[in-house]
Design an enzyme around this catalytic site. Structure first.
Site: not given
Length: 539
Positions: A308, A310, A316-317, A462, A465, A513
């Site tokens: 990812r 991002e 948490r990323h 979360e 998903s 996670r």
């Protein structure tokens, strides 16, 4: 007139040391002479003693030759974890020196470590068996050296503090160095294993090992008993994931991570040079999973890296993590998938609780946390619709639209509300608004603004998903265009559904996670072996 050179100049009287000073100097010289004679005599005596004191233990200690697979004795090497039941046995153990302390020139204690287990070893001078030279050499071994120890397992009269195996100790008979260390350790494992609560509450001055220091020296950091336990639990989650799905008719697949188009959107995808063109690192195995269903694989799962792009520097990323993904056909309703996923998580939670208590308790020594709780009664796992979840936040004073997506802060707040009301750390939210889900999500048949999708939560965050996917090519193309994705850019994906595809759904789980939240590690980097984020590509 007289010659000036012939005039006699009277001599100036010279001042020398006084009689008292000369006496003082003589006395000091005599004193120094006696001290030198005494030192020489002592050195001579020590030399004579050393010459006469035969080292009868030379074959029982020292560095081993570099292991180049020269020989193979096939002698059993013991595990520290088994020593409690081996009283009276002679064992051979390869371990690291966790710490050592010499009580005298004749007695040394060594804390030996293997992964999450440690035991005390005692080396004591013994006539014809253990020499003083052997004890002195062993005392010089640096912490984190790898040694080979042979000794007798003995019961300890009192529990040994600082050793996980506290009811026995090893009476050392032989000790050899396999691998030493060069230079100094960047930090001690004792400091790296200390809970923050102890640092903050103690009056003593402790060294706090910051997370960047840990990650810059990750190999050393991973040796702590805490980290050994963390990654054993991580491996267990993968095993439990596989075991449950294999028992339920799933097949493991391996999809490519280089793709010709972005999986979900172009905003958070890594572009890489691919010969004369451009490729993308897979954001998930989503397309491959669905195409496998179209190929009649029925039930598939994958464990693999997910990328990812991002620029999120949060707790948490990460830019690369391990995804636990699955996809399955639907017979009648997408809740079949949701219920199977629920069963999967409950199986993982139970498996960890039943089989890995030692590792969980090891982690909690450094990261104290409430035990992770889930509902185990006949009522089953708590399920809320997205509307119900948002209403709980609104009732608690949060300003949020009823169809608005929840940010991280609101997710965590919801987690606290759910825990207070339902006494569970694990719950499911169903029926998310269509506008906040990916293009391949199936809309609700009665309300097209709502989707057949769900998220799973642990401690208010979360961790999965998922949804029913669109398997009709016309509807899929329509939803792709509405999300700004050209169907022609993903032609092979859309074409997979033109030849007929069963209804299906699935989900994607972030391994790190789940691990972080189950153990409450507070930072996802602690749950990744060598984490990757926008600022870290090494080690």
């Amino acid at each position: 007139m007289a010659n000036p050179e012939s005039v006699a100049v009277p001599e100036q009287p010279t001042t020398g040391p006084s009689k008292g000073e000369l006496k003082k100097r003589a006395k000091q010289a005599e004193k120094d002479k006696k001290a030198a004679e005494k030192a020489a005599k002592q050195a001579e005596i020590a030399q004579q003693q050393a010459a006469t004191e035969v080292d009868f233990s030379t074959e029982f200690y020292g560095p081993l030759p570099l292991n180049q697979s020269q020989t193979r004795s096939r002698r059993e090497r013991s595990q520290i974890s088994t020593l409690s039941s081996r009283h009276g046995e002679t064992v051979l153990i390869r371990a690291r020196v966790q710490t050592s302390r010499a009580k005298s020139s004749k007695l040394l204690f060594i804390n030996l470590r293997q992964r999450t287990h440690s035991v005390q070893a005692v080396l004591m001078v013994e006539p014809e068996k253990v020499s003083k030279q052997m004890v002195k050499w062993a005392s010089s071994l640096a912490d984190e050296s790898i040694i080979l120890v042979e000794g007798l397992v003995k019961k300890s009269p009192i529990p040994i503090q600082g050793a996980t195996v506290s009811d026995v100790e090893i009476d050392v008979k032989q000790i050899h160095l396999i691998s030493g260390i060069e230079g100094r350790l960047p930090f001690s494992l004792e400091d790296a294993s200390r809970p923050d609560t102890e640092i903050e509450s103690s009056e003593a001055q402790f060294n706090r090992v910051l997370i960047d220091t840990r990650l810059n020296n990750r190999v050393i950091d991973l040796r702590t008993q805490t980290n050994q336990a963390v990654f054993k639990i991580q491996a267990a989650i993968g095993d439990l994931f596989r075991d449950y799905l294999s028992a339920n008719g799933f097949m493991e697949i391996h999809s490519p991570k280089l793709q010709g188009a972005a999986t979900e959107s172009g905003a958070s995808v890594f572009k890489v040079s691919y010969f004369k063109g451009t490729a993308y690192l897979a954001q998930s195995p989503q397309l491959a999973k669905q195409m496998a269903i179209a190929a009649d694989f029925e039930r598939v799962y994958e464990i693999g890296p997910v990328f990812r792009a991002e620029d999120s520097n949060t707790y948490r990323h990460m830019t690369e993590f391990i995804g636990l993904d699955l996809e399955m056909t639907i017979e009648e309703h997408y809740h079949e998938v949701m219920e199977l996923l629920d069963g999967l998580f409950l199986s993982i939670f139970r498996g960890l609780r039943e089989k890995y208590q030692h590792e969980i308790q090891t982690v909690r020594k450094q990261f104290p946390a409430d035990e992770f709780k889930w509902r185990e009664g006949p009522e089953g796992t708590l399920r809320l619709t997205h509307r119900e979840a948002v209403q709980m936040l609104i009732d608690d004073g949060v300003e949020i639209g009823i169809t608005e997506d929840m940010n991280t802060e609101n997710e965590r707040r919801l987690g606290r509300l759910v825990k207070a009301k339902y006494d569970t750390d694990y719950f499911i939210i169903d029926k998310f608004p269509m506008e906040i889900r990916p293009f391949y999500t199936m809309p609700d048949p009665e309300d097209p603004s709502v989707s057949n999708s769900y998220d799973f939560f642990m401690r208010g965050e979360e961790i999965l998903s998922g949804a029913q996917r669109i398997h009709d090519p016309i509807l899929l193309s329509e939803k792709m265009r509405s999300k700004g994705v050209d169907p022609d850019s993903m032609k092979s994906y859309v074409d997979a559904f033109r030849m007929g595809c069963a209804p299906h759904g699935g989900g994607g789980i972030g391994l790190e996670r789940v691990l972080m939240l189950f153990l409450k590690l507070n930072n996802i980097r602690r749950a990744s072996l060598f984490p990757r984020d926008p600022k870290r590509l090494d080690p």
